[in-house]
Design a protein around this motif. Structure first.
Motif, PDB file in Angstrom:
ATOM      1  N   VAL A   4      -2.106  16.044  40.197  1.00  0.00           N
ATOM      2  CA  VAL A   4      -0.996  16.744  40.844  1.00  0.00           C
ATOM      3  C   VAL A   4       0.209  16.738  39.909  1.00  0.00           C
ATOM      4  O   VAL A   4       0.885  17.758  39.732  1.00  0.00           O
ATOM      5  CB  VAL A   4      -0.639  16.096  42.208  1.00  0.00           C
ATOM      6  N   GLN A   5       0.452  15.606  39.291  1.00  0.00           N
ATOM      7  CA  GLN A   5       1.565  15.483  38.352  1.00  0.00           C
ATOM      8  C   GLN A   5       1.358  16.407  37.146  1.00  0.00           C
ATOM      9  O   GLN A   5       2.291  17.069  36.694  1.00  0.00           O
ATOM     10  CB  GLN A   5       1.697  14.034  37.893  1.00  0.00           C
ATOM     11  N   SER A   6       0.137  16.478  36.663  1.00  0.00           N
ATOM     12  CA  SER A   6      -0.186  17.347  35.533  1.00  0.00           C
ATOM     13  C   SER A   6       0.048  18.821  35.872  1.00  0.00           C
ATOM     14  O   SER A   6       0.643  19.565  35.089  1.00  0.00           O
ATOM     15  CB  SER A   6      -1.643  17.117  35.117  1.00  0.00           C
ATOM     16  N   THR A  64     -11.447  19.253  42.756  1.00  0.00           N
ATOM     17  CA  THR A  64     -12.453  18.347  42.189  1.00  0.00           C
ATOM     18  C   THR A  64     -12.019  16.884  42.299  1.00  0.00           C
ATOM     19  O   THR A  64     -12.803  16.033  42.716  1.00  0.00           O
ATOM     20  CB  THR A  64     -12.732  18.710  40.719  1.00  0.00           C
ATOM     21  N   VAL A  65     -10.777  16.594  41.942  1.00  0.00           N
ATOM     22  CA  VAL A  65     -10.328  15.188  41.975  1.00  0.00           C
ATOM     23  C   VAL A  65     -10.115  14.678  43.387  1.00  0.00           C
ATOM     24  O   VAL A  65     -10.041  13.473  43.598  1.00  0.00           O
ATOM     25  CB  VAL A  65      -9.055  14.947  41.127  1.00  0.00           C
ATOM     26  N   SER A  66     -10.045  15.576  44.371  1.00  0.00           N
ATOM     27  CA  SER A  66      -9.813  15.131  45.744  1.00  0.00           C
ATOM     28  C   SER A  66     -11.102  14.924  46.540  1.00  0.00           C
ATOM     29  O   SER A  66     -11.049  14.476  47.683  1.00  0.00           O
ATOM     30  CB  SER A  66      -8.932  16.139  46.481  1.00  0.00           C
ATOM     31  N   GLN A  67     -12.245  15.256  45.958  1.00  0.00           N
ATOM     32  CA  GLN A  67     -13.501  15.114  46.684  1.00  0.00           C
ATOM     33  C   GLN A  67     -13.817  13.641  46.944  1.00  0.00           C
ATOM     34  O   GLN A  67     -13.554  12.788  46.108  1.00  0.00           O
ATOM     35  CB  GLN A  67     -14.638  15.763  45.914  1.00  0.00           C
ATOM     36  N   ILE A  68     -14.385  13.382  48.115  1.00  0.00           N
ATOM     37  CA  ILE A  68     -14.760  12.024  48.480  1.00  0.00           C
ATOM     38  C   ILE A  68     -16.257  11.966  48.781  1.00  0.00           C
ATOM     39  O   ILE A  68     -16.865  12.960  49.159  1.00  0.00           O
ATOM     40  CB  ILE A  68     -13.959  11.511  49.706  1.00  0.00           C
TER      41      ILE A  68
END
Length: 96
Positions: A4-6, A64-68
């Motif tokens: 998110v920061q990126s 992609t980074v939020s998938q669990i």
């Protein structure tokens, strides 16, 4: 949070707007983000997210980074043809 920061740095927008847009642009969830502003400045910042969109590539990175990992019982049910004794295709579909 790092992604998110990126994306925030790439777009020149605050992280809050990136997060709001990620939720707004989700085609599956059909969610409306609830804004939690405590001040007029925060409300304006949140509402400014409406004026722009994430690129498809940015959206995909955040997605992609939020998938669990859903774990049990999802792992057991997903694609397991024996849940219905290998007869699922023989079950009448009463919803037609």
């Amino acid at each position: 949070m790092k992604e998110v920061q990126s994306v925030a740095q790439e777009t020149g927008k605050p992280m809050s707007q990136v997060a709001i847009n990620w939720i707004r642009q989700n085609p599956v969830a059909q969610m409306i983000p609830i804004l939690g502003a405590r001040s007029a400045k925060q409300l304006k910042d949140n509402l400014d997210a409406i004026d722009w969109k994430l690129t498809e590539e940015q959206y995909q990175r955040l997605d992609t980074v939020s998938q669990i990992d859903l774990g049990f019982p999802q792992d057991m049910l997903n694609g397991n043809r024996y849940i219905f004794g290998a007869t699922f295709d023989k079950i009448d579909n009463h919803r037609k």
